[in-house]
Design a protein around this motif. Structure first.
Motif, short mmCIF file in Angstrom:
data_model
loop_
_atom_site.label_atom_id
_atom_site.label_comp_id
_atom_site.label_asym_id
_atom_site.label_seq_id
_atom_site.Cartn_x
_atom_site.Cartn_y
_atom_site.Cartn_z
N LYS A 1 -41.04 -42.95 3.22
CA LYS A 1 -40.08 -43.72 4.01
C LYS A 1 -40.79 -44.54 5.08
O LYS A 1 -40.38 -45.66 5.39
N GLN A 2 -41.85 -43.98 5.66
CA GLN A 2 -42.60 -44.68 6.71
C GLN A 2 -43.65 -45.63 6.14
O GLN A 2 -44.39 -46.26 6.88
N GLY A 3 -43.72 -45.71 4.82
CA GLY A 3 -44.61 -46.69 4.20
C GLY A 3 -45.98 -46.17 3.81
O GLY A 3 -46.85 -46.94 3.44
N TYR A 4 -46.19 -44.88 3.90
CA TYR A 4 -47.46 -44.32 3.47
C TYR A 4 -47.35 -43.95 2.01
O TYR A 4 -46.35 -43.40 1.57
N GLY B 1 -37.97 -33.69 4.17
CA GLY B 1 -39.31 -33.12 4.03
C GLY B 1 -40.43 -34.10 4.34
O GLY B 1 -40.22 -35.27 4.62
N TRP B 2 -41.65 -33.58 4.27
CA TRP B 2 -42.83 -34.33 4.66
C TRP B 2 -43.12 -35.51 3.73
O TRP B 2 -43.31 -36.64 4.19
N LEU B 3 -43.19 -35.27 2.44
CA LEU B 3 -43.56 -36.34 1.51
C LEU B 3 -42.58 -37.50 1.55
O LEU B 3 -42.98 -38.66 1.60
N ALA B 4 -41.30 -37.20 1.53
CA ALA B 4 -40.30 -38.27 1.58
C ALA B 4 -40.37 -39.02 2.91
O ALA B 4 -40.16 -40.23 2.94
N ASN B 5 -40.68 -38.34 3.99
CA ASN B 5 -40.85 -39.01 5.28
C ASN B 5 -42.05 -39.95 5.24
O ASN B 5 -41.99 -41.05 5.79
N MET B 6 -43.13 -39.54 4.60
CA MET B 6 -44.31 -40.40 4.52
C MET B 6 -44.01 -41.64 3.66
O MET B 6 -44.41 -42.74 3.99
N ARG C 1 -39.02 -38.25 17.05
CA ARG C 1 -40.29 -38.90 16.73
C ARG C 1 -40.21 -39.63 15.40
O ARG C 1 -41.21 -40.11 14.89
N GLY C 2 -39.02 -39.70 14.82
CA GLY C 2 -38.81 -40.51 13.63
C GLY C 2 -38.75 -39.76 12.31
O GLY C 2 -38.65 -40.38 11.26
N PHE C 3 -38.81 -38.45 12.34
CA PHE C 3 -38.75 -37.69 11.10
C PHE C 3 -37.31 -37.42 10.71
O PHE C 3 -36.49 -37.05 11.55
N ASP C 4 -37.01 -37.61 9.44
CA ASP C 4 -35.71 -37.20 8.90
C ASP C 4 -35.94 -35.77 8.42
O ASP C 4 -36.59 -35.54 7.39
N MET C 5 -35.42 -34.82 9.16
CA MET C 5 -35.72 -33.42 8.92
C MET C 5 -35.13 -32.89 7.61
O MET C 5 -35.53 -31.84 7.14
N GLU C 6 -34.22 -33.62 7.01
CA GLU C 6 -33.57 -33.14 5.79
C GLU C 6 -34.38 -33.46 4.54
O GLU C 6 -34.15 -32.86 3.50
#
Length: 181
Positions: free
Chosen positions: A161-164, A154-159, A147-152
Motif C-alpha cells: 500500500k505504501q509503494g514498497y 498486516g505488514w506485507l499489505a501495508n508495504m 504512523r500510517g499503518f492499516d492495522m487490519e
C-alpha cells in the motif's frame, strides 16, 4: 615571585581516567561524551496511555481479547517476520500457562519505542504493561495507526500500500514426470 610549572610532556595513555586537578589534563583535547555519541531525540507518544476514547472499537477488542491486538502490533513491529496469528497465539499460551503475558508484551513496547524513538512514558515499559496491560496495548495500536499503518491488513499489505515492492519468491524449476514409455 611567580614560578612557572615545568613543561613536562603529557603522560602515556593508561586507560585510567585522570582527575581534573592534574596538571596534565587538557579538557580541550578530550571530547565530551555528548560529542562522541548523541542518541536521537525521543519523541512523545501521539496519544496518552488512557486515551481509549480515540478508538472505542479497538478498546473493546483489547479489553475482551488482548491477544488479537497484541498479534497485530507484533506483526508490524517485527516487520512481518512473525505473523499476527502466531504472536497472538503465543501471547494466549503464555497468558494461560503463566499469567505473565505482560512480560512478553513489554518486550514489544520496548522494541517499538526503540524503533520510533518514543519516550519512556509514563514509566518503564514493564511497569506500564504489568499494571495497565490493555491500556498499553491500545496506546501502541493507536501509535502505529497514526504512523500510517492499516492495522487490519498486516505488514506485507501495508508495504504494498505504501509503494514498497513485496519480496518475490523465486519459482522452482519445473519438475519432470516419472519415466514414460
Amino acid at each position: 615571585m611567580y614560578q612557572s610549572k615545568p613543561n613536562y610532556p603529557p603522560p602515556h595513555a593508561t586507560g585510567f581516567p585522570m582527575s581534573t586537578n592534574s596538571e596534565y589534563y587538557a579538557p580541550s583535547m578530550v571530547p565530551s561524551a555528548l560529542e562522541i555519541h548523541t542518541p536521537p531525540e525521543s519523541v512523545a507518544w501521539s496519544t496518552g496511555l488512557c486515551d481509549c476514547c480515540d478508538d472505542v472499537g479497538n478498546c473493546c477488542m483489547t479489553c475482551f481479547c488482548p491477544c488479537v491486538t497484541f498479534g497485530k502490533i507484533a506483526e508490524i513491529v517485527d516487520k512481518g517476520s512473525s505473523s499476527c496469528g502466531t504472536s497472538g497465539a503465543l501471547y494466549t499460551l503464555i497468558m494461560c500457562v503463566t499469567g505473565c503475558q505482560c512480560l512478553y508484551s513489554c518486550f514489544y513496547r520496548s522494541k517499538m519505542r526503540a524503533l520510533y524513538s518514543l519516550q519512556k512514558r509514563p514509566c518503564g515499559d514493564c511497569c506500564v504493561h504489568c499494571f495497565c496491560e490493555q491500556c498499553a496495548l491500545c496506546q501502541e495500536y493507536r501509535e502505529l495507526k497514526r504512523r500510517g499503518f492499516d492495522m487490519e491488513i498486516g505488514w506485507l499489505a501495508n508495504m504494498e500500500k505504501q509503494g514498497y515492492a513485496a519480496p518475490t519468491m523465486p519459482m522452482p524449476p519445473p519438475t519432470q514426470q516419472g519415466m514414460t514409455r
